[in-house]
Write an enzyme that holds these catalytic residues in place. Structure first.
Site, mmCIF file in Angstrom:
data_model
loop_
_atom_site.group_PDB
_atom_site.id
_atom_site.type_symbol
_atom_site.label_atom_id
_atom_site.label_comp_id
_atom_site.label_asym_id
_atom_site.label_seq_id
_atom_site.Cartn_x
_atom_site.Cartn_y
_atom_site.Cartn_z
ATOM 1 N N CYS A 111 0.059 1.720 -11.448
ATOM 2 C CA CYS A 111 1.281 1.842 -10.640
ATOM 3 C C CYS A 111 1.152 1.016 -9.344
ATOM 4 O O CYS A 111 1.125 -0.200 -9.415
ATOM 5 C CB CYS A 111 1.602 3.314 -10.376
ATOM 6 N N HIS A 215 1.676 5.793 -15.885
ATOM 7 C CA HIS A 215 0.626 6.708 -15.405
ATOM 8 C C HIS A 215 -0.107 7.387 -16.565
ATOM 9 O O HIS A 215 0.228 8.514 -16.931
ATOM 10 C CB HIS A 215 1.240 7.778 -14.492
ATOM 11 N N GLU A 217 -2.905 8.765 -16.485
ATOM 12 C CA GLU A 217 -3.634 9.976 -16.056
ATOM 13 C C GLU A 217 -2.792 11.235 -16.271
ATOM 14 O O GLU A 217 -3.331 12.329 -16.382
ATOM 15 C CB GLU A 217 -4.084 9.833 -14.591
#
Ligand SMILES: [Mn+2]
Length: 237
Positions: A111, A215, A217
């Protein structure tokens, strides 16, 4: 031996107290890297002159999401739609990138991390998606849950990501960004694009640098292919 992955940290204030600042990184980066067999090490925002020492102590560098980048780094004045910035974080992370390049250590930018890589290599950003000439899709998917993919990307066939992500069919990703790459840096290849043309992936294969706009994660606990992004970074990049 497990590689040590330095994660460039962020800062936030606890309980609205001016004096209670903490250095942190989102825990899902930590668990994603641990699952991949890495040893995560959070690097708190610090003196850019110490960046080389920090990078000496790690095997690879992860740049996480967060604040908007000061547009002066890509030759623009602040637009009304610019979000919050942190000059100390910009300075330190740019120094970490330079040090990692100097020491030939791989970098994964997520990002803001991808956008910062683009700026570090001389590219530019749109300070807000609305400033693109073309209409954009919804790239801030709130209130949709973070782990749910909401828009597709097309992954380039000859890219680093093509080692484990599909290039024939569109790949679904989540989306939490109001800024986007405008002019990609000359040294960075565009390797993932959303249907509206928004750039969602960059790489420099020789330098072992990879950037993604989404993202992983937030999805890696639920979606195997997303965990493979961390697996690839830790074990192969
Ligand atoms: Mn997006």
């Amino acid at each position: 031996m497990k590689p040590i992955i330095g994660i460039a940290g962020n800062e936030t204030v606890m309980m609205d107290s001016d004096s209670h600042w903490i250095s942190y990184t989102p825990k899902n980066f930590v668990t994603g890297l641990q699952q991949a067999g890495g040893i995560p090490l959070i690097l708190p925002i610090g003196d850019p002159d110490e960046a080389d020492r920090y990078v000496t102590g790690i095997d690879k560098l992860l740049l996480a999401g967060g604040q908007d980048i000061d547009p002066s780094y890509y030759g623009q004045l602040p637009d009304q739609k610019l979000g919050g910035t942190n000059p100390d974080r910009d300075r330190f992370e740019l120094a970490l990138i330079k040090a990692a390049i100097r020491q030939q250590k791989p970098i994964l930018g997520v990002c803001r991390g991808m956008q910062l890589l683009n700026v570090a290599f001389g590219g530019t950003l749109y300070q807000d998606l609305s400033l693109r000439p073309e209409k954009a899709l919804k790239h801030v998917q709130v209130p949709t849950p973070f782990h749910q993919p909401t828009h597709s990307v097309t992954i380039a066939k000859d890219s680093l990501l093509a080692a484990f992500l599909p290039t024939e069919a569109a790949y679904q990703v989540n989306s939490f960004h109001h800024q986007t790459v405008a002019e990609p840096a000359p040294e960075l290849a565009v390797i993932a694009t959303a249907p509206d043309g928004v750039i969602e992936g960059l790489e420099n294969r020789e330098r072992r640098i990879l950037g993604i706009q989404w993202h992983p994660e937030l999805t890696c606990a639920d979606i195997k292919k997303e965990q493979q992004i961390f697996d690839y970074f830790v074990t192969q990049l």
